[in-house]
Design a protein around this motif. Structure first.
Motif, PDB file in Angstrom:
ATOM      1  N   ASP A  36      11.445  -0.511   1.683  1.00  0.00           N
ATOM      2  CA  ASP A  36      10.445  -0.923   2.654  1.00  0.00           C
ATOM      3  C   ASP A  36      11.132  -1.705   3.770  1.00  0.00           C
ATOM      4  O   ASP A  36      11.052  -1.346   4.930  1.00  0.00           O
TER       5      ASP A  36
ATOM      6  N   PRO B 113       3.813   3.272   2.883  1.00  0.00           N
ATOM      7  CA  PRO B 113       3.195   2.537   3.994  1.00  0.00           C
ATOM      8  C   PRO B 113       1.670   2.527   3.894  1.00  0.00           C
ATOM      9  O   PRO B 113       1.043   3.552   3.614  1.00  0.00           O
TER      10      PRO B 113
ATOM     11  N   SER C 188       4.219  -3.687  -0.084  1.00  0.00           N
ATOM     12  CA  SER C 188       4.991  -3.951   1.129  1.00  0.00           C
ATOM     13  C   SER C 188       4.739  -5.365   1.624  1.00  0.00           C
ATOM     14  O   SER C 188       3.678  -5.954   1.387  1.00  0.00           O
TER      15      SER C 188
ATOM     16  N   ASP D  29       4.476  -5.897   4.807  1.00  0.00           N
ATOM     17  CA  ASP D  29       3.466  -5.605   5.817  1.00  0.00           C
ATOM     18  C   ASP D  29       2.435  -4.668   5.193  1.00  0.00           C
ATOM     19  O   ASP D  29       2.711  -3.487   4.976  1.00  0.00           O
TER      20      ASP D  29
ATOM     21  N   HIS E   2       2.055  10.400   9.080  1.00  0.00           N
ATOM     22  CA  HIS E   2       1.377   9.644  10.135  1.00  0.00           C
ATOM     23  C   HIS E   2       0.056  10.290  10.558  1.00  0.00           C
ATOM     24  O   HIS E   2      -0.436  10.016  11.663  1.00  0.00           O
TER      25      HIS E   2
ATOM     26  N   ARG F 274      -0.247  -3.488   6.427  1.00  0.00           N
ATOM     27  CA  ARG F 274      -0.792  -2.548   7.409  1.00  0.00           C
ATOM     28  C   ARG F 274      -2.293  -2.307   7.215  1.00  0.00           C
ATOM     29  O   ARG F 274      -2.762  -1.165   7.215  1.00  0.00           O
ATOM     30  N   GLY F 275      -3.026  -3.389   7.041  1.00  0.00           N
ATOM     31  CA  GLY F 275      -4.474  -3.292   6.930  1.00  0.00           C
ATOM     32  C   GLY F 275      -5.008  -3.118   5.516  1.00  0.00           C
ATOM     33  O   GLY F 275      -6.225  -3.170   5.301  1.00  0.00           O
TER      34      GLY F 275
ATOM     35  N   ASP G  39      -0.519   2.354   6.199  1.00  0.00           N
ATOM     36  CA  ASP G  39      -1.289   3.017   7.242  1.00  0.00           C
ATOM     37  C   ASP G  39      -1.391   4.527   7.045  1.00  0.00           C
ATOM     38  O   ASP G  39      -1.925   5.235   7.900  1.00  0.00           O
TER      39      ASP G  39
END
Length: 692
Positions: free
Chosen positions: A642, A562, A589, A591, A373, A593-594, A564
């Motif tokens: 995921d 992920p 995924s 999602d 993260h 995430r941008g 992000d």
């Protein structure tokens, strides 16, 4: 049940009479004729009242004439519409003894409502004047209740040869009712200091027999300061919901603060006013440790409220699905009336957004701190992640414990952030932090001679051999051993019996029921299927160490990461799998995430050596099915999840044979797609996500 017993007045009398408590003789009258028969049998005068009721409603006393008994029967029948109780009248004054938590708390004499004549006003007018007293209001909101003229008043007046329109002589006292309840206009005089000890014990016995924590015991006798046996007194009723007004605001005498002993009974000084909270944080292993601690507490027969990335659980029942490792989900558990112990996974994101759901916790656990993260929420270094996780340690109450990983320097040094007890856990009994802590009489959990040991500076307990802890594979899977050590430390610090902790370790399984998506291993049609949620370099490296102690098999990995995460973290995570994976299926995924479609799979593929087979798909479902098609009996298929629920549905379909034949049967070796993947350009790493 106790309340219902008190409503059944004949049954109440029977139970009290059986243990020698004096109660009036009587019986149930289904008709007016039977009421008069019972009255003659027990001896006049008598009391007639509903067999079920409260607040003295429908009660008529001191009846000596057949007509009065019959009228009283109708009054009681209108109040209850059930059976009517006829009892021998006990001579004396009406006393209420309040018993709280088995002890006499207060006593009052209750006098029936009455007016004093002046030779001018009628009884009805005198009642109206009496009701003008500002203390008298409708209902129970004031110290006295307004007097209502009804059939019971008319009966009492008729016994005195009067009606509502009669004008009493000056100074003449006229009784309006034969019962003395405050709810029907009576008044109270405090008598707490005058109660004879024998009478107090009888009242306490009556409350105990009926299992009432708070009870109003009604006693008729001439003098409450003398034993009932000397004056033919008796207990005439037991109330499960007694009014407190007569004790708090008596018309005469000392007010008694009867609310205090009730509060002290409900919240004793030596009892906790809050449930124990065990909070678990860290980079990896949080969910497994949270679930394992919950299993330990449930093994000790406690109702557990648990939050984790899978959902909210109350007493092992899923009440809300979805990622629930934040403060709002924790509040759901903390507000639940059934929960006895809260075990809360506490993630970085929730701490940064809203802080913690609690001001203090009994136990705070930090499993480890590694790179994950980074670049999110203003956190750019591992040290900054550690500072966020340390918030849980800082919230541990002084009488609680912080459970810290002695093998992780960033975690071990969090001991300086708390005044609570510190429990260190380590794989190595010779860890210098562990040795120093034991020398200072601290608590530690470690592995010695392939057994989990709980130790202090003075004593050592060999809790359980790792050969009996199935999810550690006999102690061979290091990260699962670390999870077990952390959970043991937390349960020990929370006061659980070591026997319960040990039993829980031997019955915990990392399957899709207990820990869905966390190192779940099963075999389908000869293919070993391994499901996991690891998505950072440390987690994927630990997964590889676990795989390498298992049976040697050709290994295919279905994986995404992920969107992000930073580019360099995605590359590092991908390369962490190289020592134990032979072929890959890379999926996108749901999602992003941008990120753009296919950006993450392409980046991961570019991070792999050219000679490693890799296939690319666009969804978790396609990835899992492509991986299954690529496997043959004897292979190991690792799926990095995921969306856990969707993946489990697909795998269940494969296992049950409900998928179509192409998907449900592994292909032969000749059909495997092992072509080298096409190379793609890879951007220069800059510490930020790729813009390409």
């Amino acid at each position: 049940i106790a309340v219902d017993l008190c409503q059944e007045k004949p049954l109440t009398n029977k139970m009290l009479r059986a243990v020698g408590v004096p109660v009036p003789a009587g019986g149930i009258a289904p008709s007016a004729d039977e009421a008069w028969n019972i009255a003659q049998a027990v001896g006049l005068p008598v009391v007639v009242k509903p067999s079920e009721g409260h607040q003295g409603k429908g009660v008529s006393v001191h009846l000596t004439m057949e007509a009065d008994v019959r009228n009283a029967f109708q009054i009681a029948l209108q109040q209850n519409r059930g059976d009517v109780l006829v009892e021998r009248f006990i001579q004396g004054r009406d006393h209420r003894l309040l018993v709280i938590n088995g002890k006499l708390a207060a006593a009052a004499r209750r006098d029936p409502p009455a007016v004093i004549g002046d030779g001018q006003y009628t009884i009805a007018e005198l009642v109206e004047i009496l009701n003008q007293d500002p203390r008298r209001r409708p209902g129970h909101s004031s110290s006295l209740t307004r007097i209502v003229l009804d059939d019971a008043v008319d009966l009492t007046l008729s016994q005195q040869g009067m009606t509502r329109e009669s004008v009493p002589d000056e100074g003449q006292a006229v009784k309006l009712r034969t019962n003395s309840n405050l709810s029907t206009g009576g008044t109270a005089v405090d008598m707490t200091d005058d109660v004879h000890p024998r009478n107090a014990r009888l009242a306490e016995l009556a409350a105990q027999i009926l299992a009432l924590d708070v009870a109003g015991i009604d006693i008729l006798c001439h003098d409450i300061s003398r034993p009932l046996a000397e004056q033919d007194g008796a207990i005439v009723e037991v109330n499960a919901a007694p009014g407190l007004r007569m004790h708090l605001h008596p018309a005469e005498g000392t007010p008694r603060d009867v609310g205090q002993p009730i509060v002290e009974m409900l919240y004793p000084d030596d009892s906790p006013a809050r449930i124990p909270i065990i909070a678990v944080t860290g980079t990896n292993g949080k969910t497994t440790v949270t679930r394992l601690i919950s299993h330990m507490v449930e093994t000790a027969h406690k109702v557990v409220g648990m939050t984790c990335t899978d959902g909210i659980y109350i007493n092992s029942e899923l009440v809300r699905k979805g990622d629930s490792a934040g403060p709002k989900s924790a509040e759901t558990v903390l507000l639940h009336p059934y929960v006895e112990v809260a075990v809360l996974e506490t993630a970085r994101g929730g701490i940064l957004r809203e802080g913690l759901a609690f001001d203090e916790c009994l136990v705070g656990v930090v499993t480890n701190v590694t790179s994950d993260h980074l670049g999110l929420g203003g956190i750019d270094t591992v040290e900054e992640i550690a500072r966020v996780k340390q918030v849980v340690v800082e919230a541990v109450e002084r009488e609680g414990a912080a459970v810290l990983n002695a093998d992780d320097p960033l975690v071990a040094e969090m001991a300086a952030a708390t005044d609570a007890r510190v429990v260190y856990f380590s794989h190595d009994p010779h860890n210098h932090i562990v040795q120093a802590h034991l020398a200072d009489n601290g608590w530690c959990v470690f592995v010695q001679d392939n057994a989990i040991v709980m130790a202090t500076g003075e004593a050592q307990v060999d809790l359980v051999e790792l050969d009996r802890v199935p999810f550690t594979l006999g102690g061979k899977i290091d990260f699962q051993v670390a999870n077990a050590l952390a959970a043991v430390g937390a349960a020990w610090a929370a006061g659980l019996n070591p026997a319960m902790i040990g039993r829980a370790l031997t019955t915990f399984q990392t399957d899709t029921r207990m820990v869905p998506g966390r190192f779940n291993v099963q075999e389908i049609n000869g293919v070993e299927l391994l499901l996991d949620y690891g998505h950072n370099p440390a987690a994927l490296k630990a997964l590889g160490e676990a795989v390498q102690v298992m049976e040697l098999r050709r290994t295919i990995m279905v994986i995404t990461l992920p969107g992000d995460r930073r580019d360099e973290d995605i590359v590092a995570s991908t390369r962490a799998t190289l020592p134990y994976v032979d072929a890959y299926v890379l999926y996108d995924s749901l999602d992003l995430r941008g990120r753009r479609q296919d950006e993450i799979p392409l980046m991961m593929r570019a991070a792999l050596p050219e000679n490693i087979p890799a296939q690319l798909t666009r969804s978790p479902r396609d990835g899992i099915l492509k991986g299954w098609q690529s496997a043959q009996p004897g292979d190991r298929l690792i799926i990095i999840l995921d969306e856990v629920d969707e993946a489990l549905e697909i795998i269940q379909g494969i296992a049950s044979g409900t998928m179509d034949a192409e998907c449900a049967t592994p292909l032969a070796a000749d059909d495997l797609d092992v072509r080298p993947r096409e190379r793609v350009s890879f951007p220069v790493l800059s510490g930020k996500r790729s813009e390409a």
